[in-house]
Scaffold this motif. Structure first.
Motif, short mmCIF file in Angstrom:
data_model
loop_
_atom_site.label_atom_id
_atom_site.label_comp_id
_atom_site.label_asym_id
_atom_site.label_seq_id
_atom_site.Cartn_x
_atom_site.Cartn_y
_atom_site.Cartn_z
N ASP A 174 72.92 44.92 88.89
CA ASP A 174 72.79 46.40 88.49
C ASP A 174 72.31 46.51 87.56
O ASP A 174 72.11 47.89 86.77
CB ASP A 174 74.62 46.93 88.52
N LYS A 175 71.49 44.92 86.67
CA LYS A 175 70.57 45.36 85.91
C LYS A 175 71.63 45.76 84.69
O LYS A 175 71.04 46.64 83.68
CB LYS A 175 69.82 46.21 85.67
N SER A 176 73.07 45.22 84.64
CA SER A 176 74.22 46.07 83.30
C SER A 176 74.34 45.08 82.89
O SER A 176 74.56 43.69 83.40
CB SER A 176 75.47 46.87 84.55
N TYR A 177 74.85 45.31 81.06
CA TYR A 177 74.97 43.95 80.57
C TYR A 177 75.85 44.13 79.13
O TYR A 177 75.56 45.75 79.29
CB TYR A 177 74.07 43.24 80.22
N ILE A 178 76.51 43.70 78.52
CA ILE A 178 76.91 43.93 77.25
C ILE A 178 77.36 41.93 76.50
O ILE A 178 77.67 41.68 77.11
CB ILE A 178 78.24 44.13 77.24
N VAL A 179 76.54 42.24 75.29
CA VAL A 179 76.78 40.95 74.78
C VAL A 179 76.99 41.41 73.22
O VAL A 179 76.43 42.32 72.25
CB VAL A 179 75.51 40.13 74.42
N ASN A 180 78.36 40.58 72.73
CA ASN A 180 79.14 40.65 71.56
C ASN A 180 78.39 39.67 70.41
O ASN A 180 78.59 38.37 71.35
CB ASN A 180 79.59 41.64 71.10
N MET A 181 77.26 39.20 69.49
CA MET A 181 77.62 38.48 68.36
C MET A 181 77.62 39.04 67.16
O MET A 181 77.31 39.72 67.00
CB MET A 181 76.43 38.52 68.88
N GLY A 182 78.04 37.38 66.64
CA GLY A 182 78.40 37.78 65.50
C GLY A 182 77.84 36.41 64.66
O GLY A 182 77.46 35.51 65.18
N LEU A 183 76.72 36.94 63.34
CA LEU A 183 75.20 36.07 63.06
C LEU A 183 76.07 35.75 62.11
O LEU A 183 76.36 37.10 60.98
CB LEU A 183 74.67 37.34 63.61
N VAL A 184 75.64 35.31 61.10
CA VAL A 184 75.41 34.80 60.51
C VAL A 184 74.25 34.20 59.10
O VAL A 184 73.66 33.70 59.76
CB VAL A 184 76.80 33.94 59.25
N MET A 185 74.14 34.95 57.83
CA MET A 185 72.09 34.93 58.06
C MET A 185 72.78 34.73 56.61
O MET A 185 73.36 35.22 55.37
CB MET A 185 71.86 35.84 58.44
N PRO A 186 71.51 34.41 55.27
CA PRO A 186 70.97 34.27 54.10
C PRO A 186 70.73 35.71 53.37
O PRO A 186 70.07 36.68 54.59
CB PRO A 186 70.39 33.22 53.73
N ALA A 187 71.74 36.15 52.89
CA ALA A 187 71.01 37.33 52.00
C ALA A 187 69.74 37.20 51.30
O ALA A 187 69.17 38.39 51.70
CB ALA A 187 72.29 37.27 50.82
N ASP A 188 69.21 36.25 51.08
CA ASP A 188 67.97 35.71 51.01
C ASP A 188 67.15 34.98 51.26
O ASP A 188 66.95 33.54 51.24
CB ASP A 188 67.91 35.53 49.43
N ASP A 189 66.02 35.76 52.46
CA ASP A 189 65.66 34.77 53.46
C ASP A 189 64.09 34.72 52.85
O ASP A 189 63.90 32.91 54.22
CB ASP A 189 66.05 35.06 54.85
N GLY A 190 63.91 34.86 51.20
CA GLY A 190 62.74 33.89 51.15
C GLY A 190 61.71 35.41 51.25
O GLY A 190 60.78 35.24 51.14
N THR A 191 61.99 36.29 52.27
CA THR A 191 60.99 37.45 53.15
C THR A 191 61.02 38.85 51.42
O THR A 191 60.41 39.33 51.82
CB THR A 191 61.46 37.92 54.07
N GLY A 192 62.15 38.56 51.04
CA GLY A 192 62.76 39.22 49.98
C GLY A 192 63.42 40.56 50.58
O GLY A 192 63.05 42.16 49.93
N THR A 193 63.70 40.83 52.50
CA THR A 193 63.85 42.27 52.47
C THR A 193 65.46 41.52 53.46
O THR A 193 65.62 41.15 54.20
CB THR A 193 63.16 42.73 53.75
N SER A 194 66.01 42.11 52.94
CA SER A 194 67.56 41.88 53.22
C SER A 194 68.08 42.62 54.25
O SER A 194 67.49 43.07 54.61
CB SER A 194 68.48 42.57 52.09
N PHE A 195 69.07 42.25 55.30
CA PHE A 195 68.97 42.67 56.41
C PHE A 195 70.27 43.90 56.17
O PHE A 195 71.28 43.11 55.38
CB PHE A 195 69.76 41.75 57.77
N ASN A 196 69.46 44.65 56.52
CA ASN A 196 70.47 46.09 56.31
C ASN A 196 70.21 47.35 57.27
O ASN A 196 69.04 47.27 57.52
CB ASN A 196 71.25 46.15 54.32
N VAL A 197 71.12 48.08 56.45
CA VAL A 197 70.98 49.78 57.12
C VAL A 197 69.85 50.40 57.01
O VAL A 197 69.04 50.65 58.36
CB VAL A 197 72.27 50.68 57.03
N GLU A 198 68.85 50.34 55.82
CA GLU A 198 68.10 50.79 55.39
C GLU A 198 67.12 50.68 55.73
O GLU A 198 66.05 50.92 55.99
CB GLU A 198 68.11 50.99 53.56
N THR A 199 67.08 49.22 56.07
CA THR A 199 65.97 48.37 56.29
C THR A 199 65.59 48.57 57.43
O THR A 199 64.68 48.48 58.22
CB THR A 199 66.14 46.70 56.03
#
Length: 490
Positions: free
Chosen positions: A109-134
């Motif tokens: 049916d091409k129906s799916y749900i995937v729930n993931m917990g992810l952990v990442m550094p606040a500063d990954d060296g790109t200068g851009t944080s992963f947040n809602v505004e980004t």
């Protein structure tokens, strides 16, 4: 009259397709391990959740969740390819770790749900944080209406999260509708575009729940088809508060320690991490590295990464030792370290002192030695080993691949891929071959005429390489394959 004619074209076609699958499968295991990048490379503890069956306890996320039985729960995305790919894509770099994955997929049916917990550094060296505004800015840069996304704050477990809900499918469909209304298209082209729009609206919804604590960001990401929105909400209702402190903790200059429930640090004991790797803590609670540890049952060894070595032959100070699945060094296994070699072939007899392996093919077999690269085996032999040859066959290969994951995980992948396309796993156990213990995975499929095809793997680890013996044979030629199997020695 050859066997193919005698058995009939349909039976031969089925056998040939099955054989091609097994041959291709032997090459695909490495690719499969790459896809399952959520395992992560060997390294230090990660401070991730504990997964006990359907129960996920996330100290970092601040919740414990009893996942409904219909979900598969692990750190990889389960047995569904779509789910594994989504998890692997979210784990885009080694800096992103998968805390857990709970998924369910209906391929038809091409129906799916995937729930993931992810952990990442606040500063990954790109200068851009992963947040809602980004994330909103990325929507705008993609030409999608960020105002159509929902955002706000919510408490999950004991922690407060920012959230952003994005119906990517609808946003893309709306964008295509604008195109449909303005572009000069024929009726047929409009019908085609309209069909794409209908598909897009069902395709992809992403809900992100984000919080930062210190130098880390925790993300609960729900990715699902539009028909699974109610279940996405229901999954969140399963999260209950968790404020426990037990688990791995990074303590600055002293590195990783294991904090107990009473607040103290564990010492003079063994502790496992989230990936099932075992460490020994000294009397100060620090992880020990490159050290022999005397235990009640004998001697164990922790390598340069601090991992207790298991199910491996490993050189320590120029001497090779073999360690069992329980980590104990096998008495009498010591021998001088051998340099890696692809081995030698004399007639139909193969010898490899590095792998401590010899085997012999029957006289009628064709045996070829390869260069051991990603495109060729170290050794292949048997009868009618060309996959395009319609005759019944048996094929035995010897291969040496880089041990980028723990042996247990490698065997998990073999078992997973060994039960595809009508094949089943007949047995998975330890077997003694030529004086060494190999992990085995034996699979087979039956044909309409009552016969069968078999694809069996035997794997052991030496240093940073897996030794893989693969037997691929039709039931009628089992005797020839057994001759090779019984010839295996040191």
């Amino acid at each position: 009259m050859n066997r193919r004619t005698r058995r009939g074209t349909d039976a031969a076609a089925g056998r040939l397709s099955g054989r091609l699958l097994r041959v291709c499968l032997s090459f695909s295991v490495g690719a499969a391990l790459s896809l399952w990048g959520a395992f992560g490379a060997f390294g230090e503890p990660l401070g991730l959740s504990t997964i006990d069956g359907q129960t996920v306890t996330s100290r970092m996320g601040g919740f414990v969740v009893q996942v409904p039985q219909e979900y598969e729960v692990d750190r990889t995305g389960g047995s569904w390819e779509l789910s594994r790919q989504l998890v692997a894509q979210m784990k885009s770099t080694d800096q992103v770790q998968v805390d857990f994955a709970a998924s369910e997929v209906n391929e038809a049916d091409k129906s799916y749900i995937v729930n993931m917990g992810l952990v990442m550094p606040a500063d990954d060296g790109t200068g851009t944080s992963f947040n809602v505004e980004t994330l909103k800015a990325e929507l705008a840069q993609s030409g999608l209406d960020e105002a159509a996304a929902q955002s706000g704050r919510i408490t999950l477990g004991t922690k407060e999260y920012e959230y952003l809900k994005v119906d990517y499918g609808k946003l893309m469909a709306d964008s295509m509708r604008d195109y449909l209304n303005t572009a000069e298209l024929s009726d047929l082209q409009k019908q085609t575009v309209q069909a794409y729009i209908v598909q897009m609206e069902k395709m992809l919804v992403n809900d992100f729940y984000i919080r930062q604590e210190g130098n880390q960001i925790y993300v609960l990401c729900q990715t699902y088809s539009a028909d699974q929105s109610d279940r996405a909400a229901a999954f969140l209702s399963c999260l209950t508060p968790y404020s426990g402190i037990e688990g791995w903790e990074q303590t600055g200059e002293t590195g990783w320690k294991y904090r107990l429930a009473d607040g103290s640090f564990a010492a003079n004991c063994w502790k496992q991490d989230e990936l099932g790797l075992t460490y020994h803590l000294d009397n100060e609670g620090k992880i020990q590295y490159s050290a022999w540890i005397q235990d009640a049952g004998g001697w164990k060894y922790v390598d340069e990464l601090g991992h207790m070595v298991t199910s491996v032959t490993k050189a320590v100070d120029g001497v090779e030792y073999t360690f069992g699945a329980d980590g104990y060094m096998e008495e009498g296994s010591e021998r001088p370290k051998e340099e890696f070699t692809l081995g030698t072939l004399e007639g139909n007899h193969y010898t490899n002192p590095w792998a401590d392996l010899t085997l012999t093919f029957p006289e009628e077999a064709v045996v070829l030695k390869g260069d051991g690269s990603s495109r060729t085996y170290a050794l292949v032999g048997g009868e009618h080993v060309d996959p395009d040859d319609p005759e019944l066959s048996y094929r035995v290969t010897v291969d040496f691949t880089e041990a980028d994951v723990e042996l247990d995980r490698f065997m998990d992948v073999l078992r997973q891929y060994g039960s595809t396309e009508g094949y089943q796993v007949d047995s998975s156990e330890n077997v003694e071959l030529g004086g060494h213990t190999y992990r085995s995975c034996r699979t087979s499929t039956r044909f309409a005429d009552g016969t069968s095809h078999h694809s069996d793997w035997y794997v052991r680890q030496i240093e940073d390489k897996f030794v893989i013996l693969h037997f691929d044979y039709y039931e009628e030629l089992k005797g020839q394959a057994d001759q090779v199997y019984q010839s295996i020695g040191q």
